[in-house]
Design an enzyme around this catalytic site. Structure first.
Site, PDB file in Angstrom:
ATOM      1  N   SER A 263      44.833  42.577  25.055  1.00 38.24           N
ATOM      2  CA  SER A 263      44.516  41.297  25.701  1.00 38.24           C
ATOM      3  C   SER A 263      45.562  40.252  25.353  1.00 38.24           C
ATOM      4  O   SER A 263      45.721  39.271  26.062  1.00 38.24           O
ATOM      5  CB  SER A 263      43.134  40.838  25.268  1.00 38.24           C
ATOM      6  OG  SER A 263      43.143  40.539  23.890  1.00 38.24           O
ATOM      7  N   PHE A 266      51.703  39.156  22.172  1.00 34.60           N
ATOM      8  CA  PHE A 266      52.762  38.501  21.386  1.00 34.60           C
ATOM      9  C   PHE A 266      52.433  38.762  19.914  1.00 34.60           C
ATOM     10  O   PHE A 266      52.061  37.858  19.169  1.00 34.60           O
ATOM     11  CB  PHE A 266      52.740  37.009  21.725  1.00 34.60           C
ATOM     12  CG  PHE A 266      53.912  36.223  21.208  1.00 34.60           C
ATOM     13  CD1 PHE A 266      54.947  36.803  20.485  1.00 34.60           C
ATOM     14  CD2 PHE A 266      53.996  34.856  21.474  1.00 34.60           C
ATOM     15  CE1 PHE A 266      56.014  36.066  20.020  1.00 34.60           C
ATOM     16  CE2 PHE A 266      55.061  34.094  21.018  1.00 34.60           C
ATOM     17  CZ  PHE A 266      56.071  34.705  20.286  1.00 34.60           C
ATOM     18  N   GLY A 314      43.324  35.804  30.515  1.00 33.87           N
ATOM     19  CA  GLY A 314      42.162  34.996  30.920  1.00 33.87           C
ATOM     20  C   GLY A 314      41.944  34.862  32.410  1.00 33.87           C
ATOM     21  O   GLY A 314      40.978  34.222  32.822  1.00 33.87           O
ATOM     22  N   SER A 317      39.107  38.893  36.824  1.00 27.99           N
ATOM     23  CA  SER A 317      37.817  38.529  37.430  1.00 27.99           C
ATOM     24  C   SER A 317      36.640  38.737  36.487  1.00 27.99           C
ATOM     25  O   SER A 317      35.656  37.996  36.557  1.00 27.99           O
ATOM     26  CB  SER A 317      37.607  39.344  38.708  1.00 27.99           C
ATOM     27  OG  SER A 317      37.687  40.726  38.404  1.00 27.99           O
ATOM     28  N   CYS A 319      36.908  38.604  33.215  1.00 25.91           N
ATOM     29  CA  CYS A 319      37.364  38.129  31.909  1.00 25.91           C
ATOM     30  C   CYS A 319      36.689  36.832  31.499  1.00 25.91           C
ATOM     31  O   CYS A 319      36.591  35.901  32.291  1.00 25.91           O
ATOM     32  CB  CYS A 319      38.873  37.918  32.013  1.00 25.91           C
ATOM     33  SG  CYS A 319      39.562  37.258  30.528  1.00 25.91           S
ATOM     34  N   GLY A 359      46.047  40.760  36.809  1.00 25.37           N
ATOM     35  CA  GLY A 359      44.748  40.086  36.905  1.00 25.37           C
ATOM     36  C   GLY A 359      44.777  38.852  37.784  1.00 25.37           C
ATOM     37  O   GLY A 359      45.827  38.241  38.018  1.00 25.37           O
ATOM     38  N   GLY A 381      42.493  45.066  39.035  1.00 24.53           N
ATOM     39  CA  GLY A 381      41.286  45.761  38.611  1.00 24.53           C
ATOM     40  C   GLY A 381      40.211  45.653  39.676  1.00 24.53           C
ATOM     41  O   GLY A 381      39.846  46.629  40.328  1.00 24.53           O
ATOM     42  N   ARG A 382      39.719  44.427  39.886  1.00 21.08           N
ATOM     43  CA  ARG A 382      38.632  44.204  40.851  1.00 21.08           C
ATOM     44  C   ARG A 382      38.970  44.781  42.211  1.00 21.08           C
ATOM     45  O   ARG A 382      38.144  45.441  42.855  1.00 21.08           O
ATOM     46  CB  ARG A 382      38.379  42.688  40.987  1.00 21.08           C
ATOM     47  CG  ARG A 382      37.167  42.307  41.813  1.00 21.08           C
ATOM     48  CD  ARG A 382      37.233  40.832  42.194  1.00 21.08           C
ATOM     49  NE  ARG A 382      38.436  40.557  42.958  1.00 21.08           N
ATOM     50  CZ  ARG A 382      38.535  40.704  44.271  1.00 21.08           C
ATOM     51  NH1 ARG A 382      37.500  41.085  44.969  1.00 21.08           N
ATOM     52  NH2 ARG A 382      39.673  40.466  44.896  1.00 21.08           N
ATOM     53  N   ARG A 418      41.666  47.103  22.171  1.00 22.09           N
ATOM     54  CA  ARG A 418      42.364  46.150  23.031  1.00 22.09           C
ATOM     55  C   ARG A 418      42.306  44.730  22.449  1.00 22.09           C
ATOM     56  O   ARG A 418      43.139  43.889  22.767  1.00 22.09           O
ATOM     57  CB  ARG A 418      41.702  46.178  24.413  1.00 22.09           C
ATOM     58  CG  ARG A 418      42.418  45.404  25.469  1.00 22.09           C
ATOM     59  CD  ARG A 418      41.785  45.643  26.846  1.00 22.09           C
ATOM     60  NE  ARG A 418      42.696  45.222  27.875  1.00 22.09           N
ATOM     61  CZ  ARG A 418      42.748  43.992  28.366  1.00 22.09           C
ATOM     62  NH1 ARG A 418      41.909  43.082  27.943  1.00 22.09           N
ATOM     63  NH2 ARG A 418      43.644  43.687  29.288  1.00 22.09           N
ATOM     64  N   GLU A 431      34.482  39.861  25.427  1.00 19.01           N
ATOM     65  CA  GLU A 431      35.491  39.078  26.159  1.00 19.01           C
ATOM     66  C   GLU A 431      35.484  39.446  27.643  1.00 19.01           C
ATOM     67  O   GLU A 431      36.378  39.091  28.397  1.00 19.01           O
ATOM     68  CB  GLU A 431      36.887  39.285  25.552  1.00 19.01           C
ATOM     69  CG  GLU A 431      37.005  38.662  24.169  1.00 19.01           C
ATOM     70  CD  GLU A 431      38.430  38.473  23.707  1.00 19.01           C
ATOM     71  OE1 GLU A 431      39.307  38.114  24.510  1.00 19.01           O
ATOM     72  OE2 GLU A 431      38.668  38.688  22.496  1.00 19.01           O
TER      73      GLU A 431
HETATM   74  P1  IMP Z   1      41.241  41.581  37.980  1.00 11.80           P
HETATM   75  O1  IMP Z   1      42.217  42.320  38.857  1.00 11.80           O
HETATM   76  O2  IMP Z   1      41.214  40.115  38.281  1.00 11.80           O
HETATM   77  O3  IMP Z   1      39.885  42.185  38.032  1.00 11.80           O
HETATM   78  O4  IMP Z   1      41.796  41.704  36.483  1.00 11.80           O
HETATM   79  C1  IMP Z   1      42.047  42.926  35.873  1.00 11.80           C
HETATM   80  C2  IMP Z   1      42.684  42.690  34.536  1.00 11.80           C
HETATM   81  O5  IMP Z   1      41.768  42.012  33.652  1.00 11.80           O
HETATM   82  C3  IMP Z   1      43.034  43.939  33.756  1.00 11.80           C
HETATM   83  O6  IMP Z   1      44.227  44.543  34.166  1.00 11.80           O
HETATM   84  C4  IMP Z   1      43.125  43.418  32.319  1.00 11.80           C
HETATM   85  O7  IMP Z   1      44.359  42.828  32.025  1.00 11.80           O
HETATM   86  C5  IMP Z   1      42.078  42.332  32.298  1.00 11.80           C
HETATM   87  N1  IMP Z   1      40.824  42.771  31.656  1.00 11.80           N
HETATM   88  C6  IMP Z   1      40.217  43.969  31.714  1.00 11.80           C
HETATM   89  N2  IMP Z   1      39.043  43.972  31.038  1.00 11.80           N
HETATM   90  C7  IMP Z   1      38.922  42.731  30.524  1.00 11.80           C
HETATM   91  C8  IMP Z   1      37.926  42.106  29.719  1.00 11.80           C
HETATM   92  O8  IMP Z   1      36.881  42.658  29.381  1.00 11.80           O
HETATM   93  N3  IMP Z   1      38.191  40.818  29.362  1.00 11.80           N
HETATM   94  C9  IMP Z   1      39.331  40.172  29.726  1.00 11.80           C
HETATM   95  N4  IMP Z   1      40.256  40.701  30.517  1.00 11.80           N
HETATM   96  C10 IMP Z   1      40.062  41.977  30.908  1.00 11.80           C
END
Ligand code: IMP
Length: 502
Positions: A263, A266, A314, A317, A319, A359, A381-382, A418, A431
């Site tokens: 997550s 750095f 952060g 979706s 997160c 993300g 992800g979403r 993570r 998280e």
């Molecule tokens: P999305 O495409 O907006 O759904 O974001 C997906 C990204 O969210 C992933 O590639 C991760 O970097 C991040 N992520 C995955 N699981 C979590 C979590 O539980 N908390 C915060 N970030 C997450």
């Protein structure tokens, strides 16, 4: 005194692209979406080029072997989730590498003493009407026969009848050896008017089935991402804890590229991990790192030897990191800052390190914006979790089909590696959330539409390649009021079909 950034951090929804001049040659069919995945020197080409700028997130609810095959067919790459045992992750990678288009591992299998009742149940459960009868009832057991719906009549037969009594036995089957090509299999299918050809090894063990329909379906994937041996390209997630055991297993399984899934990237843990991998397995093992949200973070990972750098804290979706810990940065601002550092680094060293925007992609146009802002590819992800190919359940909620989608930092995934900062080896607080997303159909249909929009916008900007877009795009911040203007307004919609699109 603490350091303050001059401007507020923004996200994609606050920006628009301003069209540039487009010539008559600037048509979507002429657009190339090829893009580098791993670092390369000035004047050279990246050792791994993606055919489309999309990768699927390192998450239990997104990237298994099924997703990886579907996305590689379209030209992108999945990173198989690392929050599972080393053996299981390596097995998923191996499955992708051994996947042969059109060569299907039998998904509905029976034993010779299974009953007609079990046949009917299996058909109901899997939807498949062609079933293999193997000695031990597994997909790769010794092939004893085949059952199709032509072999039985539920209205006329006793439900207790054993499969061995009505199957087509092995000695009556047309079959072939498993090392033939798809073209050869297809010829046998057509010559013998078959619907399915079983492929067995020398011990009569079932390896694959080839169905009549798959040959033409296979020919449609012009964009597929394959390695020099024509196997699908696949990535794998790793962590900064068990890399000494996980990495060799993933390399052995055939992973083309690795990515540290964390997550917040750095950190010295990432440097230790990258250095260990390059020292012990060589520079040709490619490893991405992240996530970072500013120049300092990028430079640290670049110096540590990362093959690509992932941006985003952060904005996902599912997160809740920003709420829980108060860390992060608007995704667009983070990306712009990191890209600036990447470009300066390239100027100085002649080494180009691809940047991945990870993300927070909500609308299809966010992909184009992120590319215009300098990202080389996205991680989503979403977006992918909504498709048939994601590994999660499809459920009916109040008459609407949904897929499940949960974060790696949720109680459901408990991916402590993570989030752990070298402490107590457990997820001390969540998280991420567990959620539903509207089911959206097949990956292929959705990716096609998304990329049609990306190509079309690139043409509006007068650009035919991603690097031209990165150089020539004109981007404007928009006011809150003009965001309202951007959607349909001051009319009463007749149906909300449009609202279900991205
Ligand atoms: P999305 O495409 O907006 O759904 O974001 C997906 C990204 O969210 C992933 O590639 C991760 O970097 C991040 N992520 C995955 N699981 C979590 C979590 O539980 N908390 C915060 N970030 C997450």
């Amino acid at each position: 005194m603490a350091y303050y950034f001059n401007e507020p951090s923004h996200t994609f929804g606050e920006y628009l692209l301003v069209p540039g001049y487009s010539s008559t040659q600037c048509i979507p069919q002429n657009v190339s979406l090829k893009t580098p995945l791993v670092k390369f020197k000035k004047g050279e080409e990246s050792e791994i080029m993606l055919n489309i700028p999309l990768t699927s997130a390192i998450m239990q609810s997104v990237s298994d072997d099924g997703m990886a095959v579907a996305l590689a067919k379209e030209g992108g790459i999945s990173f198989i989730y690392g929050s599972q045992s080393i053996e299981n992750e390596a097995a998923m990678v191996a499955k992708v590498k051994s996947y042969k288009s059109g060569f299907v591992t039998s998904a509905a299998n029976l034993k010779p003493n299974s009953t007609l009742e079990e046949v009917v149940e299996l058909k109901e459960k899997t939807g498949y009407s062609t079933m293999a009868v193997t000695e031990d009832g597994t997909a790769n057991g010794k092939l004893i026969g085949i059952v199709t719906s032509r072999d039985y009549r539920v209205t006329r037969m006793d439900f207790k009848t054993q499969v061995s009594e009505f199957m087509t036995p092995f000695d009556k089957l047309t079959y072939a050896h498993s090392d033939i090509t798809l073209k050869e299999a297809n010829n046998i299918i057509w010559d013998n008017k078959l619907n399915m050809l079983p492929l067995v090894d020398r011990d009569q063990k079932l390896k694959y089935m080839v169905f009549r329909k798959d040959y033409s379906a296979n020919k449609e994937n012009k964009n597929e991402l394959i390695d020099s041996q024509k196997r699908y390209v696949v990535g794998a997630g790793i962590n900064t804890r068990d890399f000494a055991e996980r990495v060799p297993a993933l390399i052995e399984a055939g992973a083309d590229v690795l990515c540290i899934d964390s997550s917040e990237g750095f950190s010295e843990w990432q440097k230790i991990t990258i250095e260990y991998i390059h020292k012990n397995f060589g520079e040709n093992i490619k490893v991405g790192a992240g996530n970072v949200v500013d120049k300092d973070g990028f430079l640290f990972l670049a110096e540590a030897g990362a093959d690509f750098v992932k941006v985003g804290i952060g904005g996902g979706s599912i997160c809740i990191t920003r709420e829980q810990k108060g860390i992060g940065r608007g995704q667009a601002t983070a990306l712009i800052d990191v890209v600036e550092a990447r470009n300066e680094y390239f100027e100085k060293t002649g080494v180009y390190i691809p940047v991945c925007s990870d993300g927070g992609i909500v609308h299809d146009y966010h992909v184009t914006l992120a590319l215009a802002m300098g990202a080389d590819f996205m991680m989503l992800g979403r977006y992918f979790s909504r498709f048939d190919e994601s590994p999660t359940n499809k459920v009916n909620i109040n008459g609407n089909y949904m897929k499940e989608y949960w974060g790696e930092g949720s109680n459901r995934a408990r991916n402590w590696q993570r989030y752990d900062l070298g402490g107590d080896k457990k997820l001390s607080f969540e998280e991420g959330v567990d959620s539903y997303v509207p089911y959206a159909g097949s990956l292929k249909d959705n990716v096609t539409i998304t990329l049609n929009k990306v190509r079309s916008t690139m043409c509006n900007c007068g650009t035919l390649t991603i690097s031209e877009l990165q150089k020539n795009a004109k981007i404007t911040l928009v006011s809150a009021t003009s965001i309202v203007e951007g959607s349909s307004h001051d009319v009463i919609l007749k149906d909300n079909h449009y609202n279900t699109q991205q």
